[in-house]
Design a protein around this motif. Structure first.
Motif, PDB file in Angstrom:
ATOM      1  N   ARG A  67       0.552  -0.978  -0.231  1.00 42.13           N
ATOM      2  CA  ARG A  67       0.192  -0.041  -0.034  1.00 42.13           C
ATOM      3  C   ARG A  67       0.496   1.389   0.036  1.00 42.13           C
ATOM      4  NH1 ARG A  67      -5.499  -0.606   0.763  1.00 42.13           N
ATOM      5  NH2 ARG A  67      -6.012  -3.096   1.349  1.00 42.13           N
ATOM      6  N   GLU A  68       1.921   0.911  -0.099  1.00 46.01           N
ATOM      7  CA  GLU A  68       2.626   2.651   0.300  1.00 46.01           C
ATOM      8  C   GLU A  68       3.562   3.412  -1.296  1.00 46.01           C
ATOM      9  OE1 GLU A  68       5.629  -1.018   0.180  1.00 46.01           O
ATOM     10  OE2 GLU A  68       4.036  -0.343   0.818  1.00 46.01           O
ATOM     11  N   ARG A  69       3.405   2.071  -2.260  1.00 43.14           N
ATOM     12  CA  ARG A  69       3.365   2.290  -3.579  1.00 43.14           C
ATOM     13  C   ARG A  69       2.276   3.215  -4.446  1.00 43.14           C
ATOM     14  NH1 ARG A  69       6.739  -3.476  -5.704  1.00 43.14           N
ATOM     15  NH2 ARG A  69       7.070  -1.451  -7.662  1.00 43.14           N
ATOM     16  N   ASN A  70       2.100   3.288  -5.258  1.00 43.84           N
ATOM     17  CA  ASN A  70       1.335   4.125  -6.169  1.00 43.84           C
ATOM     18  C   ASN A  70       1.718   3.706  -7.046  1.00 43.84           C
ATOM     19  OD1 ASN A  70       0.621   6.414  -4.512  1.00 43.84           O
ATOM     20  ND2 ASN A  70       2.802   7.668  -4.303  1.00 43.84           N
ATOM     21  N   ILE A  71       0.626   3.808  -7.982  1.00 45.89           N
ATOM     22  CA  ILE A  71       0.547   3.112  -9.327  1.00 45.89           C
ATOM     23  C   ILE A  71       0.277   4.614 -10.284  1.00 45.89           C
ATOM     24  CG2 ILE A  71      -1.181   1.653 -10.899  1.00 45.89           C
ATOM     25  CD1 ILE A  71      -1.269   1.674  -6.547  1.00 45.89           C
ATOM     26  N   CYS A  72       1.211   3.887 -11.511  1.00 44.85           N
ATOM     27  CA  CYS A  72       1.133   4.735 -12.797  1.00 44.85           C
ATOM     28  C   CYS A  72       0.474   3.964 -13.698  1.00 44.85           C
ATOM     29  CB  CYS A  72       2.964   5.278 -13.013  1.00 44.85           C
ATOM     30  SG  CYS A  72       3.242   6.799 -12.494  1.00 44.85           S
ATOM     31  N   ARG A 110      -3.953   6.847  -4.976  1.00 44.72           N
ATOM     32  CA  ARG A 110      -2.386   6.423  -5.940  1.00 44.72           C
ATOM     33  C   ARG A 110      -2.760   5.485  -6.903  1.00 44.72           C
ATOM     34  NH1 ARG A 110      -2.932   0.495  -2.632  1.00 44.72           N
ATOM     35  NH2 ARG A 110      -0.623   0.788  -3.737  1.00 44.72           N
ATOM     36  N   VAL A 111      -3.137   5.748  -7.819  1.00 43.10           N
ATOM     37  CA  VAL A 111      -3.338   5.814  -9.131  1.00 43.10           C
ATOM     38  C   VAL A 111      -3.364   7.157 -10.107  1.00 43.10           C
ATOM     39  CG1 VAL A 111      -4.503   4.772 -11.111  1.00 43.10           C
ATOM     40  CG2 VAL A 111      -4.467   3.982  -8.712  1.00 43.10           C
ATOM     41  N   ARG A 112      -2.546   7.432 -11.030  1.00 39.54           N
ATOM     42  CA  ARG A 112      -2.380   8.726 -11.470  1.00 39.54           C
ATOM     43  C   ARG A 112      -2.661   7.828 -12.937  1.00 39.54           C
ATOM     44  NH1 ARG A 112       0.869  12.964 -10.236  1.00 39.54           N
ATOM     45  NH2 ARG A 112      -0.689  13.045  -9.152  1.00 39.54           N
ATOM     46  N   GLY A 113      -3.503   8.368 -14.035  1.00 39.75           N
ATOM     47  CA  GLY A 113      -3.542   7.652 -15.132  1.00 39.75           C
ATOM     48  C   GLY A 113      -3.000   8.680 -16.371  1.00 39.75           C
ATOM     49  N   GLU A 114      -2.276   8.562 -17.399  1.00 33.45           N
ATOM     50  CA  GLU A 114      -1.507   9.226 -18.314  1.00 33.45           C
ATOM     51  C   GLU A 114      -2.167   9.084 -19.552  1.00 33.45           C
ATOM     52  OE1 GLU A 114       1.815  10.929 -17.417  1.00 33.45           O
ATOM     53  OE2 GLU A 114       1.442  11.090 -15.414  1.00 33.45           O
ATOM     54  N   THR A 133       0.185   0.267 -19.727  1.00 27.81           N
ATOM     55  CA  THR A 133       1.066  -0.314 -18.919  1.00 27.81           C
ATOM     56  C   THR A 133       0.865   0.303 -17.755  1.00 27.81           C
ATOM     57  OG1 THR A 133       2.644  -0.002 -20.670  1.00 27.81           O
ATOM     58  CG2 THR A 133       3.371  -0.886 -18.138  1.00 27.81           C
ATOM     59  N   ILE A 134       0.383  -1.095 -16.193  1.00 28.44           N
ATOM     60  CA  ILE A 134       0.738  -0.617 -14.825  1.00 28.44           C
ATOM     61  C   ILE A 134       1.867  -0.809 -14.381  1.00 28.44           C
ATOM     62  CG2 ILE A 134      -0.761  -1.084 -13.065  1.00 28.44           C
ATOM     63  CD1 ILE A 134      -2.851  -2.514 -14.914  1.00 28.44           C
ATOM     64  N   VAL A 135       2.216   0.402 -14.027  1.00 27.75           N
ATOM     65  CA  VAL A 135       3.253   0.513 -13.477  1.00 27.75           C
ATOM     66  C   VAL A 135       3.664   0.977 -11.412  1.00 27.75           C
ATOM     67  CG1 VAL A 135       5.958   1.615 -12.948  1.00 27.75           C
ATOM     68  CG2 VAL A 135       4.906   1.377 -16.084  1.00 27.75           C
ATOM     69  N   LEU A 136       4.043   0.280 -10.864  1.00 24.85           N
ATOM     70  CA  LEU A 136       3.847   0.118  -9.683  1.00 24.85           C
ATOM     71  C   LEU A 136       4.727   0.594  -9.766  1.00 24.85           C
ATOM     72  CD1 LEU A 136       1.726  -2.445  -9.943  1.00 24.85           C
ATOM     73  CD2 LEU A 136       2.014  -2.728  -8.028  1.00 24.85           C
ATOM     74  N   MET A 137       5.469   1.785  -9.111  1.00 25.02           N
ATOM     75  CA  MET A 137       6.465   2.655  -8.909  1.00 25.02           C
ATOM     76  C   MET A 137       6.706   2.144  -7.184  1.00 25.02           C
ATOM     77  SD  MET A 137       5.743   4.726 -11.415  1.00 25.02           S
ATOM     78  CE  MET A 137       7.130   6.303 -10.779  1.00 25.02           C
ATOM     79  N   PRO A 138       8.306   2.578  -7.159  1.00 25.77           N
ATOM     80  CA  PRO A 138       8.859   2.283  -6.314  1.00 25.77           C
ATOM     81  C   PRO A 138       8.431   2.419  -4.766  1.00 25.77           C
ATOM     82  CG  PRO A 138      10.376   2.803  -7.871  1.00 25.77           C
ATOM     83  CD  PRO A 138       8.901   3.413  -8.681  1.00 25.77           C
TER      84      PRO A 138
END
Length: 140
Positions: A67-72, A110-114, A133-138
């Motif tokens: 849960r500490e990771r954001n998602i692009c 937590r989710v940013r769509g672009e 592409t779903i990227v779980l950010m560090p």
């Protein structure tokens, strides 16, 4: 006139789409190689199919465990229909995936769509051009 502008700002501030409480950036997300999940789409479509829903379920499970990771969520589209239409399709795909992630329990902030549309190269088959592409950010 000022009252109208203030009212417009209030409406925008109150809308769910304007609320992004966690400040983070997706700049450079496309260069990450770990925790990247592709969600396929049919040509000229923003409708999720079975393979796309399975990929989203995998991403959601990982996001809920960390849960500490954001998602692009990076929407892609081919340039075949023109830049504006391609960008709109990429944005609709990103929105569909972001919505599906939230329906799986991932917090929306937590989710940013672009939308990401590659430079026009004359090629209609850029890798990933019909995917999100779903990227779980560090974690920070």
């Amino acid at each position: 006139m000022r009252a109208l502008l203030a009212l417009g700002a209030l409406v925008l501030a109150a809308s769910p789409a304007a609320a992004q409480l966690r400040p983070f950036s997706c700049v450079g997300a496309e260069r990450l190689e770990d925790d990247v999940i592709a969600v396929p789409f049919a040509r000229n479509s923003a409708t999720l199919g079975p393979a796309g829903r399975a990929a989203i379920a995998t991403a959601a499970a990982q996001a809920l465990a960390e849960r500490e990771r954001n998602i692009c969520v990076l929407g892609h589209a081919e340039r075949a229909a023109g830049a504006e239409t391609s960008t709109q399709l990429a944005a609709r795909r990103a929105r569909a995936v972001a919505l599906a992630l939230s329906q799986q329990g991932v917090e929306r902030d937590r989710v940013r769509g672009e939308a990401r549309v590659g430079a026009f190269s004359g090629s209609q088959s850029e890798p990933g051009a019909r995917a999100v592409t779903i990227v779980l950010m560090p974690a920070r």
